[in-house]
Write a protein that holds these residues in place. Structure first.
Motif, PDB file in Angstrom:
ATOM      1  N   SER A   1      79.831  66.397  43.861  1.00 33.73           N
ATOM      2  CA  SER A   1      79.376  67.712  44.333  1.00 33.73           C
ATOM      3  C   SER A   1      80.003  67.998  45.704  1.00 33.73           C
ATOM      4  O   SER A   1      80.537  67.092  46.356  1.00 33.73           O
ATOM      5  CB  SER A   1      77.852  67.725  44.460  1.00 33.73           C
ATOM      6  OG  SER A   1      77.467  66.845  45.494  1.00 33.73           O
ATOM      7  N   VAL A   2      79.888  69.230  46.122  1.00 36.95           N
ATOM      8  CA  VAL A   2      80.386  69.585  47.461  1.00 36.95           C
ATOM      9  C   VAL A   2      79.544  68.873  48.524  1.00 36.95           C
ATOM     10  O   VAL A   2      80.066  68.423  49.546  1.00 36.95           O
ATOM     11  CB  VAL A   2      80.407  71.124  47.633  1.00 36.95           C
ATOM     12  CG1 VAL A   2      80.621  71.520  49.086  1.00 36.95           C
ATOM     13  CG2 VAL A   2      81.499  71.714  46.748  1.00 36.95           C
ATOM     14  N   SER A   3      78.274  68.716  48.241  1.00 33.74           N
ATOM     15  CA  SER A   3      77.416  67.984  49.193  1.00 33.74           C
ATOM     16  C   SER A   3      77.918  66.547  49.360  1.00 33.74           C
ATOM     17  O   SER A   3      77.949  66.012  50.472  1.00 33.74           O
ATOM     18  CB  SER A   3      75.962  67.971  48.707  1.00 33.74           C
ATOM     19  OG  SER A   3      75.495  69.287  48.566  1.00 33.74           O
TER      20      SER A   3
ATOM     21  N   PHE B   1      76.429  77.305  53.896  1.00 32.60           N
ATOM     22  CA  PHE B   1      75.477  76.858  52.884  1.00 32.60           C
ATOM     23  C   PHE B   1      74.624  75.752  53.506  1.00 32.60           C
ATOM     24  O   PHE B   1      75.140  74.920  54.255  1.00 32.60           O
ATOM     25  CB  PHE B   1      76.229  76.354  51.641  1.00 32.60           C
ATOM     26  CG  PHE B   1      75.329  76.193  50.457  1.00 32.60           C
ATOM     27  CD1 PHE B   1      74.890  77.297  49.746  1.00 32.60           C
ATOM     28  CD2 PHE B   1      74.876  74.933  50.080  1.00 32.60           C
ATOM     29  CE1 PHE B   1      74.032  77.149  48.664  1.00 32.60           C
ATOM     30  CE2 PHE B   1      74.018  74.780  48.995  1.00 32.60           C
ATOM     31  CZ  PHE B   1      73.600  75.893  48.290  1.00 32.60           C
TER      32      PHE B   1
ATOM     33  N   TYR C   1      78.164  82.356  51.073  1.00 36.04           N
ATOM     34  CA  TYR C   1      77.417  82.432  49.791  1.00 36.04           C
ATOM     35  C   TYR C   1      76.417  83.579  49.784  1.00 36.04           C
ATOM     36  O   TYR C   1      76.081  84.109  48.727  1.00 36.04           O
ATOM     37  CB  TYR C   1      76.679  81.097  49.556  1.00 36.04           C
ATOM     38  CG  TYR C   1      75.436  80.938  50.403  1.00 36.04           C
ATOM     39  CD1 TYR C   1      75.517  80.573  51.744  1.00 36.04           C
ATOM     40  CD2 TYR C   1      74.176  81.194  49.876  1.00 36.04           C
ATOM     41  CE1 TYR C   1      74.396  80.452  52.526  1.00 36.04           C
ATOM     42  CE2 TYR C   1      73.034  81.075  50.658  1.00 36.04           C
ATOM     43  CZ  TYR C   1      73.142  80.711  51.980  1.00 36.04           C
ATOM     44  OH  TYR C   1      72.019  80.616  52.758  1.00 36.04           O
TER      45      TYR C   1
ATOM     46  N   ASP D   1      84.561  74.907  53.647  1.00 38.25           N
ATOM     47  CA  ASP D   1      83.816  74.909  52.385  1.00 38.25           C
ATOM     48  C   ASP D   1      84.300  76.138  51.607  1.00 38.25           C
ATOM     49  O   ASP D   1      83.967  77.273  51.942  1.00 38.25           O
ATOM     50  CB  ASP D   1      82.315  74.985  52.698  1.00 38.25           C
ATOM     51  CG  ASP D   1      81.463  75.099  51.433  1.00 38.25           C
ATOM     52  OD1 ASP D   1      82.024  75.284  50.343  1.00 38.25           O
ATOM     53  OD2 ASP D   1      80.223  75.011  51.564  1.00 38.25           O
TER      54      ASP D   1
ATOM     55  N   TYR E   1      83.784  76.720  48.350  1.00 33.44           N
ATOM     56  CA  TYR E   1      83.138  76.809  47.031  1.00 33.44           C
ATOM     57  C   TYR E   1      83.008  78.262  46.575  1.00 33.44           C
ATOM     58  O   TYR E   1      83.107  78.558  45.384  1.00 33.44           O
ATOM     59  CB  TYR E   1      81.765  76.118  47.079  1.00 33.44           C
ATOM     60  CG  TYR E   1      81.279  75.624  45.727  1.00 33.44           C
ATOM     61  CD1 TYR E   1      81.910  75.985  44.534  1.00 33.44           C
ATOM     62  CD2 TYR E   1      80.172  74.765  45.623  1.00 33.44           C
ATOM     63  CE1 TYR E   1      81.463  75.513  43.296  1.00 33.44           C
ATOM     64  CE2 TYR E   1      79.723  74.280  44.396  1.00 33.44           C
ATOM     65  CZ  TYR E   1      80.372  74.672  43.239  1.00 33.44           C
ATOM     66  OH  TYR E   1      79.921  74.201  42.030  1.00 33.44           O
ATOM     67  N   GLN E   2      82.794  79.189  47.497  1.00 28.61           N
ATOM     68  CA  GLN E   2      82.624  80.597  47.098  1.00 28.61           C
ATOM     69  C   GLN E   2      83.943  81.369  47.078  1.00 28.61           C
ATOM     70  O   GLN E   2      83.935  82.571  46.763  1.00 28.61           O
ATOM     71  CB  GLN E   2      81.635  81.311  48.031  1.00 28.61           C
ATOM     72  CG  GLN E   2      80.199  80.842  47.893  1.00 28.61           C
ATOM     73  CD  GLN E   2      79.554  81.221  46.553  1.00 28.61           C
ATOM     74  OE1 GLN E   2      80.093  81.991  45.767  1.00 28.61           O
ATOM     75  NE2 GLN E   2      78.378  80.672  46.290  1.00 28.61           N
TER      76      GLN E   2
ATOM     77  N   LYS F   1      81.458  77.741  39.976  1.00 26.15           N
ATOM     78  CA  LYS F   1      81.364  79.166  40.330  1.00 26.15           C
ATOM     79  C   LYS F   1      82.637  79.881  39.885  1.00 26.15           C
ATOM     80  O   LYS F   1      82.890  80.020  38.685  1.00 26.15           O
ATOM     81  CB  LYS F   1      81.088  79.311  41.812  1.00 26.15           C
ATOM     82  CG  LYS F   1      79.836  78.527  42.234  1.00 26.15           C
ATOM     83  CD  LYS F   1      79.558  78.619  43.700  1.00 26.15           C
ATOM     84  CE  LYS F   1      78.506  77.620  44.153  1.00 26.15           C
ATOM     85  NZ  LYS F   1      77.171  77.816  43.559  1.00 26.15           N
TER      86      LYS F   1
ATOM     87  N   ARG G   1      69.311  85.337  46.224  1.00 25.86           N
ATOM     88  CA  ARG G   1      69.183  84.381  47.337  1.00 25.86           C
ATOM     89  C   ARG G   1      68.223  85.005  48.330  1.00 25.86           C
ATOM     90  O   ARG G   1      68.476  86.130  48.800  1.00 25.86           O
ATOM     91  CB  ARG G   1      70.532  84.171  48.043  1.00 25.86           C
ATOM     92  CG  ARG G   1      71.467  83.222  47.339  1.00 25.86           C
ATOM     93  CD  ARG G   1      71.031  81.763  47.453  1.00 25.86           C
ATOM     94  NE  ARG G   1      71.875  80.883  46.680  1.00 25.86           N
ATOM     95  CZ  ARG G   1      71.695  80.581  45.396  1.00 25.86           C
ATOM     96  NH1 ARG G   1      70.692  81.103  44.713  1.00 25.86           N
ATOM     97  NH2 ARG G   1      72.502  79.767  44.756  1.00 25.86           N
TER      98      ARG G   1
HETATM   99  C1  LIG Z   1      79.314  77.664  49.721  1.00 24.12           C
HETATM  100  C2  LIG Z   1      78.587  76.542  49.023  1.00 24.12           C
HETATM  101  N1  LIG Z   1      78.744  75.299  49.478  1.00 24.12           N
HETATM  102  C3  LIG Z   1      78.114  74.260  48.893  1.00 24.12           C
HETATM  103  C4  LIG Z   1      77.271  74.453  47.826  1.00 24.12           C
HETATM  104  C5  LIG Z   1      76.578  73.262  47.240  1.00 24.12           C
HETATM  105  O1  LIG Z   1      77.394  72.671  46.278  1.00 24.12           O
HETATM  106  P1  LIG Z   1      76.943  71.337  45.518  1.00 24.12           P
HETATM  107  O2  LIG Z   1      75.699  71.688  44.767  1.00 24.12           O
HETATM  108  O3  LIG Z   1      78.111  71.025  44.626  1.00 24.12           O
HETATM  109  O4  LIG Z   1      76.697  70.289  46.531  1.00 24.12           O
HETATM  110  C6  LIG Z   1      77.088  75.742  47.303  1.00 24.12           C
HETATM  111  C7  LIG Z   1      76.228  75.924  46.136  1.00 24.12           C
HETATM  112  O5  LIG Z   1      75.830  77.006  45.771  1.00 24.12           O
HETATM  113  C8  LIG Z   1      77.763  76.823  47.935  1.00 24.12           C
HETATM  114  O6  LIG Z   1      77.617  78.078  47.521  1.00 24.12           O
END
Ligand SMILES: Cc1ncc(COP(=O)(O)O)c(C=O)c1O
Length: 380
Positions: free
Chosen positions: A81-83, A109, A159, A184, A186-187, A210, A348
């Protein structure tokens, strides 16, 4: 508005019965992703084992992600995961006095705050840059990033409201102050063009659920080659070793490049999904996706405001990605009502996010906003 990607719609079965506008949460799954997942399962069902083939697919997924962000494949590692990526990076750092500040923002996030704050026990100090009306002004990086900053940890696209940051301009500032830049993405990955070299990003993380149109279970870590090799990760395991097939329990010999950040067996099934999903994105091209999403987002903002909705998304096109967030009380409840009406959006806190991808049409957005305003009027 003509839909340039109409011919791709049949590839996404969910679009036949639902308006899917939640790519900021879980993108729509294509038949090719589903077939790839089935191929993984079938190989287990029929061949019993598929270790070598599955490892090849992980490499394909890494290769495709590297291409998507302008990196070399050896600069990419896969984690869950990103975490997990945040923790892998954080636990590789040492927080020496005079170089122990982590700068992040209140628009990141929550995981960013959680992981960095957890490092205070080891000598780190976290400094949050406050947002101003839904954006972080560029000049705040001049003010908040100082010579004692070790890492500046920020989101490419926020996010919550889709605010997009100018990564190259931020990289220039933070590098001048001697800080690393951790993004980060992810978005943004899959919807906003990323070139880690041109943007001069040191570390970048993205998951596949996503805009990358995959499933949870795998995320990609980019670290500049010359930087990765300076680190010996403390979160490690056999996949992070130079040759895991040696089964050498007595020694740590980190792999070359960013792979040294890998730990154990990756989620193969998620890698199969990711390889197919990213292949499709590369075929269409993120530049093209981004241009189309710009038009859809402009429409969402204009039409939403015409219908009396209040947005928290930046109005200027260069300051936003493809997310439009409307202020809505009881957003979670409104999301559920819309879902019953076959409209998938994402809540959210106090906003409903409308997050299209290339498979959406302008009409999807119009219908979603019409239904949202109807529901809000009925629930006043
Ligand atoms: C910008 C962003 N970073 C991190 C996360 C968390 O990712 P993960 O659940 O893979 O740790 C999210 C999840 O919605 C996110 O939107």
């Amino acid at each position: 508005m003509k839909h340039p990607y109409a011919h791709y719609r049949p590839l996404f079965p969910v679009l036949a019965s639902k308006i899917h506008l939640a790519s900021c949460s879980q993108g729509a799954i294509s038949k090719t992703v589903s077939e790839s997942i089935e191929a993984y399962m079938n190989s287990l069902l029929t061949a019993g084992g598929n270790w070598n083939q599955a490892k090849k697919v992980v490499e394909q997924a890494k290769y495709s992600f590297a291409k998507l962000i302008g990196a070399e494949p050896n600069e990419i590692a896969v984690l869950c995961s990103v975490s997990d990526i945040f923790s892998a990076i954080a636990s590789s750092l040492s927080f020496e006095k005079g170089k122990n500040i982590i700068v992040t923002t209140d628009m990141d996030f929550p995981t960013a705050g959680h992981v960095w704050l957890a490092q205070e026990k080891f000598g780190a100090k976290v400094r949050f840059i406050p947002s101003q009306q839904g954006v972080i002004p560029l000049e705040y990086y001049e003010r908040y990033v100082t010579s004692d900053t070790l890492v500046t940890s920020i989101s490419h696209v926020c996010y919550y409201n889709g605010f997009k940051q100018d990564l190259k301009a931020i990289a220039d500032i933070v590098h001048r102050k001697g800080s690393l830049l951790f993004v980060d993405a992810y978005q943004s990955a899959g919807q906003v063009p990323i070139d880690v070299k041109k943007m001069d990003i040191d570390i970048l993380a993205a998951g596949t659920r996503k805009y990358l149109l995959g499933i949870p279970g795998i995320s990609f870590l980019y670290i500049k080659a010359e930087l990765a090799e300076k680190w010996k990760p403390r979160v490690t395991g056999w996949f992070g070793q130079e040759d895991h097939s040696k089964f050498n329990v007595h020694q740590i010999i980190p792999a070359a490049g960013t792979r040294r950040f890998e730990t154990g067996t990756p989620s193969f099934i998620s890698a199969y999904a990711a390889a197919a999903a990213i292949r499709l994105l590369l075929e269409i091209g993120v530049e093209n996706i981004s241009s189309y999403l710009n038009l859809l987002t402009q429409f969402a903002l204009d039409y939403g405001q015409e219908k009396g909705l209040h947005t928290v998304t930046p109005l200027s096109a260069h300051k936003r990605g493809g997310i439009t967030a409307f202020y809505v009380k009881n957003a979670g409840q409104i999301e559920s009502i819309l879902k019953e009406r076959n409209i998938i959006v994402s809540a959210r806190n106090d906003v409903i996010r409308i997050a299209p991808h290339f498979y959406n049409t302008q009409d999807d957005i119009r219908q979603a906003i019409d239904e949202l305003t109807t529901v809000l009027t009925a629930n006043k």
